[in-house]
Design a protein around this motif. Structure first.
Motif, PDB file in Angstrom:
ATOM      1  N   PRO A  36      58.658  14.052 103.112  1.00 45.92           N
ATOM      2  CA  PRO A  36      58.314  15.043 102.103  1.00 45.92           C
ATOM      3  C   PRO A  36      59.327  15.047 100.962  1.00 45.92           C
ATOM      4  O   PRO A  36      60.510  14.777 101.176  1.00 45.92           O
ATOM      5  CB  PRO A  36      58.320  16.369 102.862  1.00 45.92           C
ATOM      6  N   PHE A  37      58.864  15.335  99.792  1.00 44.33           N
ATOM      7  CA  PHE A  37      59.696  15.382  98.586  1.00 44.33           C
ATOM      8  C   PHE A  37      60.389  14.042  98.308  1.00 44.33           C
ATOM      9  O   PHE A  37      61.406  14.021  97.625  1.00 44.33           O
ATOM     10  CB  PHE A  37      60.778  16.470  98.689  1.00 44.33           C
ATOM     11  N   ALA A  38      59.830  12.961  98.837  1.00 38.61           N
ATOM     12  CA  ALA A  38      60.499  11.673  98.693  1.00 38.61           C
ATOM     13  C   ALA A  38      60.819  11.381  97.226  1.00 38.61           C
ATOM     14  O   ALA A  38      61.926  11.000  96.869  1.00 38.61           O
ATOM     15  CB  ALA A  38      59.615  10.576  99.267  1.00 38.61           C
ATOM     16  N   HIS A  39      59.816  11.618  96.396  1.00 38.27           N
ATOM     17  CA  HIS A  39      59.967  11.286  94.993  1.00 38.27           C
ATOM     18  C   HIS A  39      61.133  12.063  94.364  1.00 38.27           C
ATOM     19  O   HIS A  39      61.974  11.524  93.671  1.00 38.27           O
ATOM     20  CB  HIS A  39      58.658  11.632  94.288  1.00 38.27           C
ATOM     21  N   LEU A  40      61.163  13.354  94.693  1.00 36.03           N
ATOM     22  CA  LEU A  40      62.229  14.206  94.153  1.00 36.03           C
ATOM     23  C   LEU A  40      63.592  13.759  94.669  1.00 36.03           C
ATOM     24  O   LEU A  40      64.548  13.587  93.910  1.00 36.03           O
ATOM     25  CB  LEU A  40      61.961  15.657  94.558  1.00 36.03           C
ATOM     26  N   ILE A  41      63.639  13.530  95.980  1.00 34.42           N
ATOM     27  CA  ILE A  41      64.912  13.124  96.582  1.00 34.42           C
ATOM     28  C   ILE A  41      65.387  11.815  95.967  1.00 34.42           C
ATOM     29  O   ILE A  41      66.553  11.679  95.575  1.00 34.42           O
ATOM     30  CB  ILE A  41      64.750  12.982  98.107  1.00 34.42           C
ATOM     31  N   ASN A  42      64.444  10.884  95.833  1.00 35.79           N
ATOM     32  CA  ASN A  42      64.825   9.596  95.255  1.00 35.79           C
ATOM     33  C   ASN A  42      65.319   9.763  93.825  1.00 35.79           C
ATOM     34  O   ASN A  42      66.270   9.108  93.407  1.00 35.79           O
ATOM     35  CB  ASN A  42      63.643   8.629  95.278  1.00 35.79           C
ATOM     36  N   ALA A  43      64.656  10.644  93.102  1.00 33.19           N
ATOM     37  CA  ALA A  43      65.047  10.827  91.708  1.00 33.19           C
ATOM     38  C   ALA A  43      66.431  11.467  91.608  1.00 33.19           C
ATOM     39  O   ALA A  43      67.238  11.101  90.760  1.00 33.19           O
ATOM     40  CB  ALA A  43      64.026  11.690  90.976  1.00 33.19           C
ATOM     41  N   VAL A  44      66.696  12.388  92.506  1.00 39.02           N
ATOM     42  CA  VAL A  44      67.970  13.104  92.408  1.00 39.02           C
ATOM     43  C   VAL A  44      69.120  12.285  92.994  1.00 39.02           C
ATOM     44  O   VAL A  44      70.191  12.182  92.405  1.00 39.02           O
ATOM     45  CB  VAL A  44      67.867  14.475  93.106  1.00 39.02           C
ATOM     46  N   PHE A  45      68.874  11.690  94.161  1.00 39.23           N
ATOM     47  CA  PHE A  45      69.983  11.005  94.841  1.00 39.23           C
ATOM     48  C   PHE A  45      69.975   9.500  94.670  1.00 39.23           C
ATOM     49  O   PHE A  45      70.824   8.803  95.205  1.00 39.23           O
ATOM     50  CB  PHE A  45      69.972  11.343  96.330  1.00 39.23           C
ATOM     51  N   GLY A  46      68.965   9.018  93.945  1.00 39.65           N
ATOM     52  CA  GLY A  46      68.916   7.577  93.752  1.00 39.65           C
ATOM     53  C   GLY A  46      68.620   6.802  95.023  1.00 39.65           C
ATOM     54  O   GLY A  46      68.883   5.611  95.112  1.00 39.65           O
ATOM     55  N   THR A  47      68.075   7.475  96.029  1.00 36.62           N
ATOM     56  CA  THR A  47      67.738   6.783  97.277  1.00 36.62           C
ATOM     57  C   THR A  47      66.388   6.111  97.132  1.00 36.62           C
ATOM     58  O   THR A  47      65.743   6.199  96.088  1.00 36.62           O
ATOM     59  CB  THR A  47      67.670   7.784  98.434  1.00 36.62           C
ATOM     60  N   ASP A  48      65.939   5.486  98.177  1.00 38.25           N
ATOM     61  CA  ASP A  48      64.641   4.825  98.129  1.00 38.25           C
ATOM     62  C   ASP A  48      63.859   5.141  99.400  1.00 38.25           C
ATOM     63  O   ASP A  48      63.479   4.253 100.152  1.00 38.25           O
ATOM     64  CB  ASP A  48      64.833   3.317  97.945  1.00 38.25           C
ATOM     65  N   LEU A  49      63.661   6.447  99.629  1.00 42.19           N
ATOM     66  CA  LEU A  49      62.962   6.876 100.838  1.00 42.19           C
ATOM     67  C   LEU A  49      61.464   6.857 100.601  1.00 42.19           C
ATOM     68  O   LEU A  49      61.007   7.168  99.520  1.00 42.19           O
ATOM     69  CB  LEU A  49      63.356   8.318 101.173  1.00 42.19           C
ATOM     70  N   HIS A  50      60.712   6.501 101.599  1.00 41.72           N
ATOM     71  CA  HIS A  50      59.268   6.650 101.473  1.00 41.72           C
ATOM     72  C   HIS A  50      58.662   7.158 102.754  1.00 41.72           C
ATOM     73  O   HIS A  50      57.869   8.070 102.773  1.00 41.72           O
ATOM     74  CB  HIS A  50      58.610   5.319 101.104  1.00 41.72           C
ATOM     75  N   SER A  51      59.090   6.557 103.840  1.00 37.25           N
ATOM     76  CA  SER A  51      58.361   6.826 105.060  1.00 37.25           C
ATOM     77  C   SER A  51      59.330   6.847 106.232  1.00 37.25           C
ATOM     78  O   SER A  51      60.349   6.177 106.230  1.00 37.25           O
ATOM     79  CB  SER A  51      57.320   5.721 105.247  1.00 37.25           C
ATOM     80  N   PHE A  52      58.993   7.685 107.201  1.00 36.87           N
ATOM     81  CA  PHE A  52      59.781   7.697 108.425  1.00 36.87           C
ATOM     82  C   PHE A  52      59.422   6.507 109.308  1.00 36.87           C
ATOM     83  O   PHE A  52      60.055   6.251 110.304  1.00 36.87           O
ATOM     84  CB  PHE A  52      59.528   8.976 109.217  1.00 36.87           C
ATOM     85  N   GLY A  53      58.322   5.878 108.947  1.00 38.63           N
ATOM     86  CA  GLY A  53      57.916   4.712 109.696  1.00 38.63           C
ATOM     87  C   GLY A  53      57.182   5.010 110.989  1.00 38.63           C
ATOM     88  O   GLY A  53      57.083   4.158 111.853  1.00 38.63           O
ATOM     89  N   TRP A  54      56.684   6.223 111.151  1.00 40.59           N
ATOM     90  CA  TRP A  54      55.896   6.473 112.355  1.00 40.59           C
ATOM     91  C   TRP A  54      54.455   6.741 111.983  1.00 40.59           C
ATOM     92  O   TRP A  54      54.123   7.034 110.848  1.00 40.59           O
ATOM     93  CB  TRP A  54      56.476   7.635 113.150  1.00 40.59           C
ATOM     94  N   THR A  55      53.593   6.669 112.951  1.00 43.28           N
ATOM     95  CA  THR A  55      52.226   7.136 112.777  1.00 43.28           C
ATOM     96  C   THR A  55      51.932   8.047 113.948  1.00 43.28           C
ATOM     97  O   THR A  55      51.957   7.614 115.094  1.00 43.28           O
ATOM     98  CB  THR A  55      51.238   5.951 112.790  1.00 43.28           C
ATOM     99  N   LEU A  56      51.705   9.322 113.649  1.00 47.89           N
ATOM    100  CA  LEU A  56      51.480  10.263 114.739  1.00 47.89           C
ATOM    101  C   LEU A  56      50.018  10.221 115.172  1.00 47.89           C
ATOM    102  O   LEU A  56      49.140   9.980 114.353  1.00 47.89           O
ATOM    103  CB  LEU A  56      51.795  11.681 114.267  1.00 47.89           C
ATOM    104  N   PRO A  57      49.781  10.479 116.455  1.00 41.54           N
ATOM    105  CA  PRO A  57      48.395  10.643 116.890  1.00 41.54           C
ATOM    106  C   PRO A  57      47.784  11.846 116.183  1.00 41.54           C
ATOM    107  O   PRO A  57      48.486  12.821 115.883  1.00 41.54           O
ATOM    108  CB  PRO A  57      48.512  10.915 118.382  1.00 41.54           C
ATOM    109  N   ALA A  58      46.476  11.768 115.935  1.00 48.19           N
ATOM    110  CA  ALA A  58      45.809  12.807 115.158  1.00 48.19           C
ATOM    111  C   ALA A  58      46.050  14.204 115.726  1.00 48.19           C
ATOM    112  O   ALA A  58      46.346  15.138 114.983  1.00 48.19           O
ATOM    113  CB  ALA A  58      44.313  12.515 115.103  1.00 48.19           C
TER     114      ALA A  58
END
Ligand code: ATP
Ligand code: ATP
Ligand code: MG
Ligand code: MG
Lengths: 272, 358, 273, 328, 406
Positions: D63-85
């Motif tokens: 969540p807020f990946a875009h904001l976090i990346n913009a503020v901290f210069g990180t490159d977060l997108h995904s936790f890399g999991w897929t939860l069951p529905a």
């Protein structure tokens, strides 16, 4: 009759000030002590601040943009000013609001049952419902009608009955006699008396009908323009000549006919 | 004491019922008028005119209109966008059919036509009340938008259904079209707003206004004391729609120059104007101005701060802007449900008592 | 005194009461299964103060609503000034010169006291939408004239100091007074008052009584009054109708009614004097 | 049977199904209106927000990946999991409950006893806020929502009707699922509001905030309860609509389809939402089918409103709404 | 600096389309700045302004950026385009609307400041029909073609053209509007299912695209008979329908995918340097490519203008001349690292619309890729030119515009 001095004070209002809308100062330092198991009357003319005092106690002021800015309100010795109104009901204080405030779309019976919202003892609730119906047979007849369509007096009965349904420790009654037929007024006060004596419920009632109020109350406070101008045991107040003249409508020759009050009198300024 | 009421004695009822009974208010009002008429036009440029002043003036007209219906007469309407569209299309048809007539006449006629349509859609208000009515007015909103989109006669059979305002002038000065100057557009809208606000003020302080407010506050009691609900509600719909129609006409011809009905006069517009009057203050002409100013300026301001000053990415800024606008609306309502006009009144009451707290 | 006399009668204090102003004939009003009013007839004479009393839910307010055209009775006729009234909307009834106050105060909360009272004069103000919009001239003159009349009423009811206060902020008793002022502003022929003294203390009731008597005296306004305070009713009214469960159980002078056994049983409980 | 009639039947049936989808959104409105007299404009946005959250959780978006990346210069997108529905739905429901708590605390609590229109406006403010928040948290691109619901033509019905009439009806599997879900929701919510004391309390609160407070009904509790339920109903609506059209901004606009339903069924009636939905859905589809082609089509939006309006002229409180009490 | 404002929309109902476009647009200019130090030695600034596809915000953005010395506008919105046409004309700024906007602006005699090459909506409609003709051996007589369109100015654009073409080729045209946003299309697709048109042409945008493709799959409409305009043919539109979207076709006015040399440089100078616009997750998508293509044309026009003017810091009106004199050849495309990506064209005073060619691409759901299945197809100018003349003449008459280029 109860003597205020001997019993413990259940509800205490210390020198409160109330301001509406951040600008309109309505109560200018009101103090009251309501003894446990007593009937205390709050008297005073229009706009004196009776309703405001009761709402301050039951914490309903917030919803009218009013605020207690000074002083404190104690119930059983504890500060209750910051409580949720619902929490106060759980503590045992319930208010019957001026102007009925029935739930229009609910039937009469549903209105009464909502009064028991905080209770869980189903059997006892049913018994209390019957009790309310014996107090107000008229309500039983109209139990299935939507409260919004009942007559003014019927609504008043609903409001009072609803409060009784919550089995409170203290009831704040705002103008219970308003709009009720004369014999019902007596009856309501008889009910108040009965509930007070049998179940030990404490009452604080604001009332314009000073005559009746002082007959049933133990102690009285008189409010004018947001200040307490006089207080004392009910029987003393009844004997007070000013109270007699202005609140009981009696002159030395007994009750005057409404037809004969020829000149408009200026309201007497009480010494504050 | 900054603010004095004492010392302002009135000796006649006319004086007592004037718009600004307090001398200080009156002066301030004159100052604002002089500023608006004699100073602003000399400094205004395209940006200020097109991004701030012209939309503000036009929205203020629409807000006064809706305020008459909702704030004074208590009939919540979500059809404002649709009625603005009526004004815009009426104006377009008139402009293209009678190119030689002054645009001022077209704009006023467009208002008149909208008033007629408003009355038609106001008829159900006799039976339907509260939110049911509000939702019902959406019928007008959607139907009108559909109509203008569907019937080619309204857009002179142009290929895409867009309407574009040709150049038209008042007293020889172009106020629509590309060559209209910023100050011409501004003054044209200002003049119309000025006159309409004055009319609205007159209507709301007299008998008509009282009838509207009576219906708003308690329609049954109003009827029992002699207010005819039919004519009263319909007159509110008519007057309100007139204002809204004029605003729509100006919005299309002076401000945007070209519109597509679903986009420019969609339901978002209805909500925007409703916001203006609620934030500004229901039942207050001043509130309509304040609300319009607030909602026109706020996004521009936020954008300039977030993107211009802080250098945020535009999408972040836009999302945050949305959140701030939303949050501010809520905060405003919590702080003062009766809007900026009421805040202003309370502030005055405080000032009157100043320096004493009560 | 001869109450039945079609020419009217003279009250003990010497006021002259005229002929029948309004007559209700065999009115029956039902709501679903509830019979609010069952076959009631009575009249109101020109210049008199007529009280309607009865226990809660007896149908008194409903009767006023029938008079003001808000409820349409299933059966019965309403005669006013000698004419049978056809089906009428409430606002048309108001224009006949019938004004009223309400049991649950029905003021216009968003307006000032002055504006509220001015609404009482709406039926008399004639300038149209356009005139109003332009204001100068006709509309302004009309406004001023009516304002003067209203100011008289304000003086009369002693509410000068709250003229510009929004009514929502007023205490209950004053609201009742403002409502009376609004009704008076209409200069009605017949004034209907629904519990005008509820929620007042004795002193205020005395004031209110004075107002009512003076209105009756000075303007010759006929008054129909619902009230639960027997002192007030007995002192003020010339004749009293008593209702119970939608039926009429008594009609006559205060003294007659006070001693009527049915009335005592149903309503008074003990005899009031 | 003549073809035209068959086609009309098919259109009508599909209308009923579409109506159920509208009703899912309308239900949320009804609940909140019933419990507080608040006309909750944010209901559509709640559905969007719920669906966004569900997809985000399921796909392990930060969540807020875009904001976090913009503020901290990180490159977060995904936790890399897929939860069951199921897990993701449960978590999303939790988020909606949390949201209800926050809304009560920050907004509703401060608006007790205010005029309905003020509360209505506050919900629009909330709608704006949530819209911005949703986008900021999860991004504004179209997302695919797939929790494994069946979609596409229902073979059985197709074959059955083909054998019976020589013309196979098109009924979407997703619509069938929606109908079942809606039925379950409506029944359980009706039971809840009819047979528990909370049901009565809800109506009391809607009538008079102050009086409700005075008898000890905790507005805070009632509101959190109701907004939570409404949030979960919104999640259900979000799932249904999201499966159909992907999750993005426009999802919030389905609120506009629910309004005529609400109006017709009555603002306070849970069964009204479903009956209203059915009438509106069928009405607009049949109108589009018969009259639409003559007048240029795309009539559904306004027709639904006009239909509801016509109903209201005869019954100003809608089909099952509580009567507006007029008394003096 | 050369200021080329990017009026984008990264929020609102059409954000999903606006984001990749804006990213592609920005990234290309970033590449020029990083690799070449700008154009002709002048750096290019692309101040972004959010319009949310909303015309009023569009006006605000226009006025705000105009003050910064904007050289050209490309608002990616037909509504905003209509609004800006008179304004840019008065202000002497060129307006570049590739593949959208006002079609008749192709007539440079009337619309001096507006350029919409290489292709416009009417071209698109005509190309689609041409393709169908090819598919059907040159004969569409008696065929049924449905147009499913977004009920707005944008969606209505192709109607006139298609009506003319249906007269010419004898196919039967049904118009089926869908109201914005288009989440609910049951009736429309039931109608299609019933009428069984041979082909469905599709003018959608935003969520309407995904829903239509999903519904088409639901009713089992043969996807390869379902052809969208270039605005209805991005990954966003087909992905939500999953396998159901397999075989769906759309027009393409340029290539897609990352098999172009330019991407090596973009990677080196932009992506790896952390200078990618937005979240950097749209690279190579259809709409990203389109944004990049628009940027490319603009940069070429700037170059041309610099040549003509003889200095690097050009003015808007010099850029206008550059647009009008612009010629892009296939050789030039190769030089730019985008061989065969777009068609070659040359503008002139009269012709602001270009050749109007387009290809057809088809979605392969298994590889999640668009594949080009035709070469560039030319539109039917015989039908289009009179339409353009008629529409632009009406505009000229209404606004008292004297024809140029005479
Ligand atoms: N919501 C409010 N806003 C502003 N002022 C208020 C508000 N409510 C009450 N007041 C003012 O507070 C004062 C006291 O009012 P309150 O209702 O407490 O009087 P009261 O003694 O109960 O009178 P009554 O016997 O008429 O009921 C009045 O002058 C009234 O104008
Ligand atoms: N609109 C209505 N719908 C249903 N029942 C009604 C309606 N109006 C009045 N009633 C019923 O009719 C009866 C008479 O009511 P009304 O208000 O006339 O009584 P009232 O004599 O004024 O009593 P009170 O002294 O308590 O005001 C009541 O039982 C009431 O419930
Ligand atoms: Mg009180
Ligand atoms: Mg009554």
């Amino acid at each position: 009759m109860l003597d205020a001095g001997k019993t413990e004070t259940l509800l205490e209002v210390n020198n409160i000030e109330v301001i509406y809308n951040h600008v309109i100062l309505v109560l200018k330092g009101v103090s009251l002590a309501v003894p446990k198991g007593g009937i205390t009357a709050l008297l005073g003319g229009n706009g004196a601040g009776k309703t405001t005092t009761l709402k301050a106690i039951s914490n309903l002021l917030h919803s009218e943009r009013g605020e207690v800015t000074k002083g404190s309100i104690l119930y059983r010795g504890e500060r209750v000013q910051d409580l949720d109104p619902a929490a106060l009901v759980k503590l045992g204080v319930i208010q019957v609001m001026e102007g009925r405030h029935c739930f229009e779309h609910l039937t009469v019976e549903e209105n009464l049952l909502t009064g028991a919202y905080t209770r869980t003892d189903t059997g006892a609730i049913a018994a209390d419902l019957d009790m309310v119906y014996t107090y107000f047979p008229r309500l039983k007849e109209r139990r299935r009608s939507q409260a919004g369509y009942t007559s003014g007096g019927e609504q008043q009965m609903v409001a009072i009955g609803r409060a009784l349904m919550s089995k409170p420790e203290t009831i704040l009654l705002d103008e219970p006699s308003m709009g009720l037929a004369p014999q019902l007024v007596e009856q309501i006060f008889e009910i108040v008396k009965a509930v007070n004596e049998k179940e030990g419920v404490t009452f604080l009632l604001a009332e314009q009908n000073t005559n009746v109020a002082l007959r049933y109350a133990h102690y009285g406070y008189i409010l004018e323009s947001g200040r307490v101008v006089m207080d004392g045991p009910a029987k003393d107040l009844r004997e007070n000549p000013d109270v007699k003249e202005f609140y009981l409508g009696m002159s030395d020759e007994g009750r005057k006919s409404f037809r004969d009050v020829r000149s408009y009198r200026r309201r007497k300024r009480w010494l504050a | 004491m900054f603010y004095r009421e004492a010392g302002d004695f009135k000796t006649s009822y006319v004086e007592d019922s004037q718009t600004f009974p307090i001398r200080f208010d009156r002066w301030r009002y004159y100052a604002v008028v002089i500023l608006a008429v004699a100073v602003v036009p000399f400094f205004i440029n395209d940006y200020w005119a097109n991004a701030v002043f012209v939309p503000f003036l036009i929205y203020a007209i629409a807000a006064i209109g809706l305020n008459i219906l909702t704030g004074y007469c208590g009939q919540v309407s979500l059809g404002t966008g649709g009625f603005m569209a009526v004004g815009a299309y009426a104006c377009y048809k008139l402009m293209t059919a009678f190119p030689d007539v002054s645009i001022l006449i077209h704009v006023l006629l467009a208002g008149g036509i909208t008033a007629g349509v408003g009355v038609l859609f106001g008829l159900p208000s006799l039976r339907i009340k509260g939110f049911y009515l509000a939702v019902a007015t959406l019928a007008a909103q959607f139907f009108l938008v559909w109509l203008f989109n569907k019937v080619p006669w309204f857009y002179n059979y142009s290929a895409s259904g867009q309407i574009s305002a040709p150049e038209r002038s008042v007293l020889g000065v172009a106020v629509t079209g590309a060559s209209a100057t910023a100050s011409a557009k501004y003054l044209f809208c200002l003049a119309i707003l000025f006159v309409l606000a004055w009319l609205a003020r007159n209507l709301t302080r007299g008998t008509v206004g009282r009838k509207w407010m009576a219906i708003r506050d308690m329609d049954i009691a109003a009827e029992i004391i002699g207010v005819n609900p039919l004519t009263t509600k319909l007159s509110a719909f008519a007057v309100s729609s007139f204002f809204v129609g004029v605003a729509g006409a100006l919005f299309f011809s002076v401000y945007l120059g070209a519109v597509e009905v679903g986009e420019a006069f969609g339901i978002q517009k209805s909500f925007l104007i409703l916001f203006m009057i609620i934030i500004g203050g229901l039942g207050s002409i001043f509130g309509s101005f304040a609300g319009a100013a607030f909602l026109v300026l706020l996004p521009v301001l936020l954008k300039n701060v977030l993107v211009g000053q802080l250098g945020w990415a535009t999408d972040l800024a836009a999302h945050v802007e949305l959140m701030i606008v939303g949050a501010l609306i809520v905060v405003f309502l919590i702080a003062e449900p009766h809007g900026m006009a009421q805040l202003w009144r309370l502030a005055k009451e405080k000032l009157r008592l100043w320096p004493f707290p009560h | 005194m001869n109450v039945a006399n079609p020419e009217g009668y003279t009250t003990p204090d010497g006021r002259r009461i005229g002929g029948v102003l309004m007559e209700m004939k065999n009115i029956t009003l039902r709501f679903g299964g509830v019979n609010a009013i069952t076959n009631i007839s009575f009249d109101i004479r020109d210049g008199e103060i007529r009280a309607i009393i009865g226990p809660n839910g007896a149908g008194k307010s409903s009767m006023l609503n029938v008079i003001s055209g808000f409820y349409v009775p299933q059966e019965g006729e309403v005669w006013f000034k000698g004419y049978k009234r056809g089906p009428m909307k409430p606002y048309q009834v108001a224009r006949l010169g019938i004004a009223r106050t309400f049991q649950n105060i029905a003021l216009f909360d968003g307006m000032s006291v002055l504006d509220n009272i001015m609404t009482g004069r709406l039926t008399m103000m004639k300038s149209g939408l356009l005139g109003q919009a332009i204001w100068w001239g006709g509309a302004q003159r009309e406004e001023t004239e009516n304002r003067e009349k209203v100011e008289k009423i304000i003086d009369f009811l002693e509410i000068q100091n709250i003229r510009k206060t929004p009514v929502g902020r007023l205490p209950y008793g004053l609201k009742k007074r403002v409502e009376l002022a609004r009704a008076l502003a209409a200069e009605p022929k017949l004034l209907l008052l629904d519990e005008p003294m509820a929620g007042m203390n004795v002193e205020e009731k005395e004031d209110m009584s004075r107002f009512i008597l003076d209105v009756n005296d000075e303007f010759g306004t006929t008054i129909a009054l619902i009230e639960h305070d027997m002192g007030v009713v007995m002192d003020l009214s010339d004749r009293v109708v008593v209702m119970d469960y939608g039926k009429k159980i008594g009609d006559g002078t205060p003294d007659e009614v006070r001693n009527n056994q049915d009335v005592i049983d149903a309503y008074l409980g003990v005899s009031h004097d | 049977m003549p073809d035209q009639l068959l086609y009309a039947m098919e259109a009508g049936l599909n209308g009923l199904m579409a109506g159920v989808m509208y009703a899912l959104v309308a239900l949320g409105f009804v609940l909140i209106f019933k419990a507080s007299g608040i006309f909750n404009y944010a209901q559509g946005v709640l559905a969007l927000f719920a669906a966004l959250t569900l997809v985000g959780l399921q796909d392990g978006q930060v969540p807020f990946a875009h904001l976090i990346n913009a503020v901290f210069g990180t490159d977060l997108h995904s936790f890399g999991w897929t939860l069951p529905a199921v897990v993701a739905i449960a978590l999303a429901a939790g988020v909606m409950v949390l949201l209800a708590v926050v809304i009560e605390k920050l907004v509703l609590q401060h608006l007790v006893n205010q005029a309905p229109i003020i509360l209505f406006m506050a919900t629009i403010g909330m709608a704006y806020f949530l819209e911005g928040l949703g986008d900021l948290m999860w991004g504004a691109d179209i997302k695919k929502l797939d929790i494994g619901l069946p979609q596409g033509i229902n073979e059985t019905i197709d074959t059955l009707t083909y054998n019976a009439f020589g013309y196979g009806f098109f009924i979407d599997n997703l619509d069938i699922v929606a109908t079942v879900v809606a039925a379950v929701l409506v029944i359980s919510l009706t039971l809840f509001s009819q047979y528990t004391k909370y049901g009565r309390a809800l109506r009391a609160v809607a009538d008079d905030h102050q009086a409700a407070l005075s008898v000890g009904i905790s507005l805070r509790f009632i509101w959190v309860l109701v907004w939570s339920i409404a949030g979960i109903v919104a999640l259900v609506a979000g799932i249904m609509w999201g499966s159909k059209s992907g999750v993005q901004f426009s999802l919030s606009l389905i609120a506009l389809k629910a309004l005529p339903v609400l109006m017709l069924g009555g603002f306070t009636s849970i069964p009204g939402a479903i009956v209203g939905g059915l009438i509106i859905g069928m009405g607009e589809k049949l109108f589009e089918f018969w009259i639409g082609p003559m007048i240029g089509g795309a009539t559904e939006n306004w027709f639904a409103y006009v239909l509801a309006l016509v109903f209201l002229v005869f019954r100003p409180q809608g089909l099952f709404g509580e009567k507006i009490i007029e008394r003096v | 600096d050369l200021v080329v404002p990017n009026l984008s929309y990264r929020t609102g109902p059409f954000a999903a389309g606006g984001i990749p476009y804006a990213d592609g647009f920005n990234d290309y200019f970033t590449l020029l700045n990083e690799r070449d130090g700008g154009i002709g030695g002048e750096k290019v600034a692309t101040p972004e302004c959010e319009t949310a596809y909303n015309t009023e915000k569009g006006v605000e953005c226009y006025e705000a950026t105009k003050g910064e010395g904007a050289l050209v506008y490309n608002p990616l919105s037909t509504g905003i385009t209509y609004q800006l046409i008179p304004k840019v004309t008065a202000d002497g700024i060129p307006l570049y609307t590739p593949g959208y906007g006002r079609t008749s602006a192709a007539n440079g005699k009337v619309f001096g400041n507006v350029f919409n090459y290489p292709a416009n909506y009417w071209d698109g409609a005509s190309v689609a029909i041409k393709y169908l003709l090819d598919e059907n051996g040159g004969d569409l007589n008696g065929k049924k073609v449905a147009l499913l369109y977004h009920n707005s100015a944008y969606g209505k654009e192709p109607i006139r053209t298609l009506q003319e073409l249906s007269k010419k080729h004898g196919f039967e045209l049904t118009e089926i509007p869908v109201d914005s946003p288009g989440q609910e299309q049951k009736s429309q697709w039931l109608q299609i299912r019933r009428d069984k048109p041979d082909y469905v042409l599709f003018w959608g945008w935003g969520v309407m695209n995904a829903v239509a493709i999903q519904e088409a799959a639901n009713i089992r409409f043969p996807m390869d008979h379902f052809i969208g305009v270039w605005w209805s043919g991005s990954e966003n539109d087909v992905l939500p329908a999953g396998d159901g979207a397999n075989g769906y076709k759309s027009l393409a006015m340029h290539g897609t995918g990352m098999d172009y040399p330019v991407y090596d440089e973009l990677k080196q100078y932009v992506y790896d340097a952390g200078k990618a616009s937005g979240a950097g997750d749209q690279i190579g998508s259809v709409l990203y490519s389109r944004g990049m293509y628009a940027a490319l044309v603009i940069s070429e026009a700037i170059r041309k203008a610099q040549d003509l003017a003889g200095h690097a810091a050009i003015t808007p009106s010099e850029l206008r001349d550059g647009f009008e004199a612009l010629e892009i050849t296939q050789e030039r495309m190769v030089e730019l690292g985008l061989p065969n990506f777009g068609q070659a064209f040359a503008a002139s005073c009269e012709d602001h619309g270009g050749p109007g060619m387009a290809m057809i691409q088809q979605w392969d759901a298994s590889t999640k890729k668009w594949n080009l299945i035709t070469d560039f197809i030319a539109p039917d100018d015989e039908v289009l030119v009179p339409l353009v003349m008629e529409d632009s003449a009406a505009f000229a008459a209404e606004n008292n515009i004297a024809e140029r280029c005479n």
